[in-house]
Write a protein that holds these residues in place. Structure first.
Motif, PDB file in Angstrom:
ATOM      1  N   ILE A 148      34.839 125.433  26.147  1.00  0.00           N
ATOM      2  CA  ILE A 148      34.358 126.243  25.109  1.00  0.00           C
ATOM      3  C   ILE A 148      32.796 126.498  25.583  1.00  0.00           C
ATOM      4  CG2 ILE A 148      34.026 127.227  22.827  1.00  0.00           C
ATOM      5  CD1 ILE A 148      36.773 127.272  23.597  1.00  0.00           C
ATOM      6  N   ALA A 149      32.333 127.707  25.969  1.00  0.00           N
ATOM      7  CA  ALA A 149      31.084 127.852  26.286  1.00  0.00           C
ATOM      8  C   ALA A 149      30.491 129.325  25.331  1.00  0.00           C
ATOM      9  CB  ALA A 149      30.729 127.949  27.730  1.00  0.00           C
ATOM     10  N   ARG A 150      29.264 129.289  25.776  1.00  0.00           N
ATOM     11  CA  ARG A 150      28.689 130.953  25.292  1.00  0.00           C
ATOM     12  C   ARG A 150      27.466 130.989  26.485  1.00  0.00           C
ATOM     13  NH1 ARG A 150      23.448 131.051  23.406  1.00  0.00           N
ATOM     14  NH2 ARG A 150      22.415 129.231  22.820  1.00  0.00           N
ATOM     15  N   PHE A 151      27.314 132.308  26.673  1.00  0.00           N
ATOM     16  CA  PHE A 151      26.316 132.902  27.651  1.00  0.00           C
ATOM     17  C   PHE A 151      25.009 133.300  26.736  1.00  0.00           C
ATOM     18  CE2 PHE A 151      29.653 134.080  31.082  1.00  0.00           C
ATOM     19  CZ  PHE A 151      28.872 133.378  32.076  1.00  0.00           C
ATOM     20  N   ASP A 152      23.964 132.886  27.406  1.00  0.00           N
ATOM     21  CA  ASP A 152      22.903 133.427  26.538  1.00  0.00           C
ATOM     22  C   ASP A 152      22.566 134.806  27.103  1.00  0.00           C
ATOM     23  OD1 ASP A 152      21.310 133.204  28.864  1.00  0.00           O
ATOM     24  OD2 ASP A 152      20.432 130.976  28.134  1.00  0.00           O
ATOM     25  N   ARG A 164      20.239 135.424  29.104  1.00  0.00           N
ATOM     26  CA  ARG A 164      19.593 135.341  30.628  1.00  0.00           C
ATOM     27  C   ARG A 164      20.671 135.053  31.502  1.00  0.00           C
ATOM     28  NH1 ARG A 164      15.460 130.625  28.686  1.00  0.00           N
ATOM     29  NH2 ARG A 164      17.412 130.449  27.424  1.00  0.00           N
ATOM     30  N   GLY A 165      21.783 134.896  31.020  1.00  0.00           N
ATOM     31  CA  GLY A 165      23.023 134.773  32.041  1.00  0.00           C
ATOM     32  C   GLY A 165      23.130 133.284  32.147  1.00  0.00           C
ATOM     33  N   PHE A 166      22.735 132.366  31.387  1.00  0.00           N
ATOM     34  CA  PHE A 166      22.990 130.741  31.440  1.00  0.00           C
ATOM     35  C   PHE A 166      24.236 130.310  30.730  1.00  0.00           C
ATOM     36  CE2 PHE A 166      18.468 131.018  32.930  1.00  0.00           C
ATOM     37  CZ  PHE A 166      18.792 129.996  34.062  1.00  0.00           C
ATOM     38  N   LEU A 167      24.840 129.875  31.196  1.00  0.00           N
ATOM     39  CA  LEU A 167      26.168 129.211  30.220  1.00  0.00           C
ATOM     40  C   LEU A 167      25.845 127.941  29.715  1.00  0.00           C
ATOM     41  CD1 LEU A 167      29.127 130.200  30.086  1.00  0.00           C
ATOM     42  CD2 LEU A 167      29.695 128.460  31.957  1.00  0.00           C
ATOM     43  N   HIS A 168      26.055 127.651  28.214  1.00  0.00           N
ATOM     44  CA  HIS A 168      25.675 126.745  27.456  1.00  0.00           C
ATOM     45  C   HIS A 168      27.192 126.168  27.010  1.00  0.00           C
ATOM     46  CE1 HIS A 168      21.612 127.375  26.865  1.00  0.00           C
ATOM     47  NE2 HIS A 168      21.855 128.619  27.369  1.00  0.00           N
ATOM     48  N   MET A 169      27.430 124.957  27.360  1.00  0.00           N
ATOM     49  CA  MET A 169      28.840 124.203  27.195  1.00  0.00           C
ATOM     50  C   MET A 169      28.966 124.044  25.557  1.00  0.00           C
ATOM     51  SD  MET A 169      31.703 123.818  28.876  1.00  0.00           S
ATOM     52  CE  MET A 169      30.794 124.039  30.604  1.00  0.00           C
ATOM     53  N   LYS A 170      30.150 124.268  25.286  1.00  0.00           N
ATOM     54  CA  LYS A 170      30.329 123.484  23.539  1.00  0.00           C
ATOM     55  C   LYS A 170      31.119 122.242  23.937  1.00  0.00           C
ATOM     56  CE  LYS A 170      28.243 126.435  21.003  1.00  0.00           C
ATOM     57  NZ  LYS A 170      27.334 126.106  19.984  1.00  0.00           N
ATOM     58  N   VAL A 176      36.867 134.253  26.822  1.00  0.00           N
ATOM     59  CA  VAL A 176      37.676 134.884  25.998  1.00  0.00           C
ATOM     60  C   VAL A 176      38.063 134.145  24.708  1.00  0.00           C
ATOM     61  CG1 VAL A 176      38.648 136.065  28.356  1.00  0.00           C
ATOM     62  CG2 VAL A 176      39.526 133.777  27.265  1.00  0.00           C
ATOM     63  N   ASP A 177      38.478 135.214  23.848  1.00  0.00           N
ATOM     64  CA  ASP A 177      38.966 134.532  22.777  1.00  0.00           C
ATOM     65  C   ASP A 177      40.475 133.783  22.992  1.00  0.00           C
ATOM     66  OD1 ASP A 177      40.862 136.607  22.513  1.00  0.00           O
ATOM     67  OD2 ASP A 177      39.475 137.842  20.924  1.00  0.00           O
ATOM     68  N   GLU A 178      41.124 133.643  21.604  1.00  0.00           N
ATOM     69  CA  GLU A 178      42.626 132.859  21.920  1.00  0.00           C
ATOM     70  C   GLU A 178      43.622 133.760  22.417  1.00  0.00           C
ATOM     71  OE1 GLU A 178      41.858 133.844  17.407  1.00  0.00           O
ATOM     72  OE2 GLU A 178      40.863 133.045  19.170  1.00  0.00           O
ATOM     73  N   HIS A 179      43.238 135.231  22.239  1.00  0.00           N
ATOM     74  CA  HIS A 179      44.260 136.262  22.604  1.00  0.00           C
ATOM     75  C   HIS A 179      43.846 136.648  24.119  1.00  0.00           C
ATOM     76  CE1 HIS A 179      45.444 136.279  18.619  1.00  0.00           C
ATOM     77  NE2 HIS A 179      44.119 136.802  18.046  1.00  0.00           N
ATOM     78  N   GLY A 180      42.905 136.239  24.812  1.00  0.00           N
ATOM     79  CA  GLY A 180      42.526 136.544  26.147  1.00  0.00           C
ATOM     80  C   GLY A 180      41.476 137.607  26.361  1.00  0.00           C
ATOM     81  N   ASP A 181      41.052 138.196  24.896  1.00  0.00           N
ATOM     82  CA  ASP A 181      40.041 139.125  25.196  1.00  0.00           C
ATOM     83  C   ASP A 181      38.652 138.669  25.121  1.00  0.00           C
ATOM     84  OD1 ASP A 181      42.222 140.999  24.354  1.00  0.00           O
ATOM     85  OD2 ASP A 181      42.195 140.538  22.400  1.00  0.00           O
ATOM     86  N   GLU A 182      37.657 139.273  25.843  1.00  0.00           N
ATOM     87  CA  GLU A 182      36.408 139.134  25.934  1.00  0.00           C
ATOM     88  C   GLU A 182      35.757 138.844  24.711  1.00  0.00           C
ATOM     89  OE1 GLU A 182      33.228 139.989  29.674  1.00  0.00           O
ATOM     90  OE2 GLU A 182      35.522 140.627  29.916  1.00  0.00           O
ATOM     91  N   VAL A 183      35.017 137.982  24.528  1.00  0.00           N
ATOM     92  CA  VAL A 183      34.180 137.974  23.264  1.00  0.00           C
ATOM     93  C   VAL A 183      32.843 138.558  23.464  1.00  0.00           C
ATOM     94  CG1 VAL A 183      35.108 135.556  22.841  1.00  0.00           C
ATOM     95  CG2 VAL A 183      33.056 135.866  23.903  1.00  0.00           C
ATOM     96  N   PRO A 184      32.212 138.836  22.123  1.00  0.00           N
ATOM     97  CA  PRO A 184      31.098 139.634  22.409  1.00  0.00           C
ATOM     98  C   PRO A 184      29.718 138.642  22.969  1.00  0.00           C
ATOM     99  CG  PRO A 184      31.891 139.709  20.209  1.00  0.00           C
ATOM    100  CD  PRO A 184      32.691 138.870  21.044  1.00  0.00           C
ATOM    101  N   GLN A 185      28.762 139.234  23.474  1.00  0.00           N
ATOM    102  CA  GLN A 185      27.662 138.436  24.003  1.00  0.00           C
ATOM    103  C   GLN A 185      26.998 137.577  23.157  1.00  0.00           C
ATOM    104  OE1 GLN A 185      26.212 138.463  26.755  1.00  0.00           O
ATOM    105  NE2 GLN A 185      24.434 137.145  26.131  1.00  0.00           N
TER     106      GLN A 185
END
Length: 509
Positions: free
Chosen positions: A390-394, A396-402, A342-351
Motif C-alpha cells: 500500500i502506498a500513495r503518490f504525492d 511530485r510523483g514520489f511514491l510513499h510506502m504505507k 488501485v483499490d480493492e476492486h482494482g480501480d485507480e484511486v484518486p491522486q
C-alpha cells in the motif's frame, strides 16, 4: 527476438577475457576463466543426465564458485532453485518437495545439510561443489575433464531459468519464476535506473548472492567490472575491503548499515572511490540514513523499492532527493516501469490517496511455480501485477510506502499502517529498532502493539514511548501496549518478520 540472460553472459565473456571478473579473498577468476569454468560445469551437469528445463536446487553460500555455478545452470538450460542456507532443515525439505527437485548441488561447507536432506528424501541426488562429504560426485573436480566450449543447448526467451522463493512472511511458500528474457530485463533495469557501471568499477557483495545482491552481478559482468565477494557480512572486514579494493558500489539492507555505523571506523575509512551506497529490502530508519549521509555524503546514497516478483528497481530515490520529507519516500518509478495505485476492486484511486501498488514491467516474473489460483489472484487484466503493498503518490510523483496489505492493522474500525508508527518510534533516542503489529483484542479487534529493542545500556518506560507516539500521530495510532525484546526477528533477507512476532505474542496472550 528478445535478448536473453545467456546472450549477456556470453557477451561479457567475449568482450573482456583478460580482466578480473570475480574475487573471493585472495582467489581471482578472469572473465575467460569464469566463462570456461562455467562451460565445463555445464557439460558436467549435462553428463549427469540433467535435462533442459529440469529444476535443480542450489545450496551454496557465497564463494568464488557462486557465479560460475549459476552461469553453468543457465548454459545447460537448467531451472535453478536457490535455497537460502540460513533456513531450517524442515524449510529446505518443503522447498525441495514443492518444486519437485531431484538434484541438489551443495557447497563444501553445507555437506552436513545435504546429507540430512538425502536421508529425508531418498530420491534426492546430491552433488558437491568442491566436496563429496554430502554425497555424490565433486562436480568441480570432474569439470576439469570437460570441454571449455559452449554447450550445444538451445535456449528460448520464455525458458524458466530461476525459481526463487520469496522472503514473504505470510506463512505460504511462494516461488517466483524468472525466464531468460525477464532476467535480461532485470539487468537492463539496474543499468537504466541505478548504476552506470564503468569498466574499472568494483562492487562488494556481503549479502547472499541468491537475492538482491546477486542481481548486480550481471550488469557488472556486462561492463567488464569486478565482483568482489565476501562469505558473509562482518562490519570490520567489510570496511577493510571497501578501502583496500577501492570499491565503487555497495548494496545493503538497513540492518547492515546500522551495524557499520556502530563501528568506530565508519567515519575514518577512505570512501573516496565509493560512488554509490544502494539500499532497499526494508524501510530505512531516518536517524540511520541521516547519520550515514552526514559522514559519507548525501551524493552516495540511492534507495530502490522492488520485489522478487519484479526486480529490482520499481522505484528509485536518487541522492538529490534524500532530504526533508522525501527521506520517507521510496522514489519515483523506474524508466522501464509502469505503476498504478488501485483499490480493492482494482480501480485507480484518486491522486494523493493510498492504494495497492500494481506494476507492469519487462522484468516481471512469469508467475509462481505450481500456484494457478495464486497466479489468477495476483495478475490483473492488461498484464498488471499486484504487489500487496500500500502506498500513495504525492503531487511530485514520489511514491510513499504505507505497508503490506497483510500487515495493516484494523483497530476500532480505523486502518493503521505499522511503518508509520515504527518511523516515529525509531526516532526516539533510546530505541534501537522496533516492529508494530496488531494483536487480537476483544474490544478493538486488533490492538496496536509495539515490540521494541532498546539500545545497549538504555532504559525507557513503556508509557513514555506511548506518549512519544501520541504527541506525533493520531490517538488511535498510538500503541496500546509496548513489549520489550532483545532483537527484532528478520526474514532471510533482512526484512522485519511481523508474522513471526504476531504468532509469538498471539500464542502467549
Amino acid at each position: 527476438m528478445s535478448v536473453t540472460y545467456l546472450d549477456l553472459i556470453n557477451r561479457g565473456a567475449r568482450y573482456y577475457p583478460d580482466r578480473i571478473a570475480l574475487q573471493f579473498g585472495s582467489e581471482k577468476l578472469s572473465f575467460e576463466e569464469t566463462h570456461e569454468l562455467s562451460n565445463q560445469l555445464a557439460h558436467t551437469l549435462i553428463q549427469r543426465g540433467i535435462k533442459r528445463h529440469q529444476r535443480v536446487a542450489l545450496l551454496l553460500n557465497n564463494s568464488l564458485y557462486s557465479v560460475p555455478v549459476d552461469f553453468a545452470c543457465v548454459k545447460a538450460g537448467i531451472n535453478r532453485v536457490p535455497l537460502n542456507a540460513r533456513l531450517s532443515l524442515t524449510e529446505h525439505r518443503k522447498m525441495l518437495e514443492e518444486t519437485g527437485c531431484e538434484v541438489l548441488l551443495y557447497g563444501a561447507d553445507l555437506s552436513e545439510r545435504a546429507l540430512e536432506l538425502s536421508k529425508l528424501l531418498p530420491a534426492l541426488c546430491c552433488h558437491g561443489i568442491g566436496n563429496t562429504a554430502g554425497g555424490g560426485d565433486d562436480l568441480l573436480a570432474d569439470s576439469s575433464k570437460q570441454s571449455t566450449a559452449n554447450p550445444d543447448v538451445r535456449s528460448a526467451p520464455d525458458d524458466v531459468i530461476l525459481t526463487l522463493f520469496t522472503s514473504g512472511t505470510t506463512g505460504t511458500l511462494k516461488a517466483a519464476q524468472h525466464t531468460q528474457a525477464s532476467y535480461a530485463a532485470i539487468c537492463r533495469n539496474v543499468l537504466l535506473n541505478l548504476v552506470a557501471v564503468e569498466q574499472n568499477d568494483a562492487m562488494l557483495h556481503a549479502a547472499s548472492l541468491i537475492h538482491a545482491s546477486g542481481v548486480f552481478v550481471l550488469p557488472f559482468w556486462l561492463r567488464g567490472a569486478r565482483t568482489v565477494i565476501m562469505p558473509g557480512f562482518d562490519p570490520d572486514a567489510f570496511l577493510t575491503l571497501l578501502e583496500q579494493e577501492r570499491i565503487t558500489t555497495i548494496n545493503m539492507v538497513p540492518t547492515m548499515l546500522q551495524m557499520l555505523l556502530a563501528s568506530s571506523r565508519f567515519a575514518e575509512v577512505d570512501v573516496s572511490q565509493l560512488r554509490q551506497v544502494i539500499y532497499g529490502a526494508s524501510p530505512m530508519p531516518r536517524p540511520v540514513i541521516e547519520e550515514a549521509m552526514a559522514l559519507w555524503g548525501r551524493q552516495k546514497f540511492w534507495q530502490y523499492y522492488g520485489q522478487t516478483e519484479c526486480p529490482l528497481a520499481l522505484t528509485v530515490l536518487r541522492p538529490e532527493d534524500h532530504e526533508a520529507d522525501l527521506l520517507g519516500a521510496c522514489g519515483r518509478p523506474g524508466i522501464d516501469v509502469e505503476i498504478r495505485l488501485v483499490d480493492e476492486h482494482g480501480d485507480e484511486v484518486p491522486q494523493g490517496e493510498p492504494g495497492e501498488i500494481v506494476v507492469r514491467a519487462p522484468a516481471m516474473m512469469a508467475g509462481y511455480h505450481n500456484a494457478p489460483a495464486l497466479n489468477d489472484e495476483i495478475f490483473m487484466d492488461g498484464g498488471w501485477l499486484r504487489t500487496r503493498d500500500i502506498a500513495r503518490f504525492d503531487e511530485r510523483g514520489f511514491l510513499h510506502m504505507k505497508d503490506r496489505t497483510s500487515d495493516m492493522i484494523i483497530t476500532g474500525g480505523y486502518n493503521v499502517y505499522p511503518r508509520e508508527v515504527e518511523d516515529v518510534l525509531t526516532a526516539h533516542p533510546d530505541v534501537a529498532e522496533c516492529a508494530v503489529i496488531g494483536l487480537a483484542d476483544p474490544q478493538w479487534v486488533e490492538a496496536v502493539t509495539a515490540v521494541v529493542a532498546l539500545k545497549p545500556g538504555h532504559t525507557v518506560a513503556a508509557d513514555t514511548l506511548v506518549e512519544f507516539v501520541a504527541r506525533r500521530l493520531a490517538s488511535y495510532k498510538k500503541p496500546r501496549a509496548v513489549l520489550f525484546t532483545e532483537t527484532i526477528p528478520k526474514t532471510a533477507v533482512g526484512k522485519i518478520n511481523r508474522k513471526a512476532l504476531r504468532d509469538r505474542y498471539n500464542d502467549t496472550a
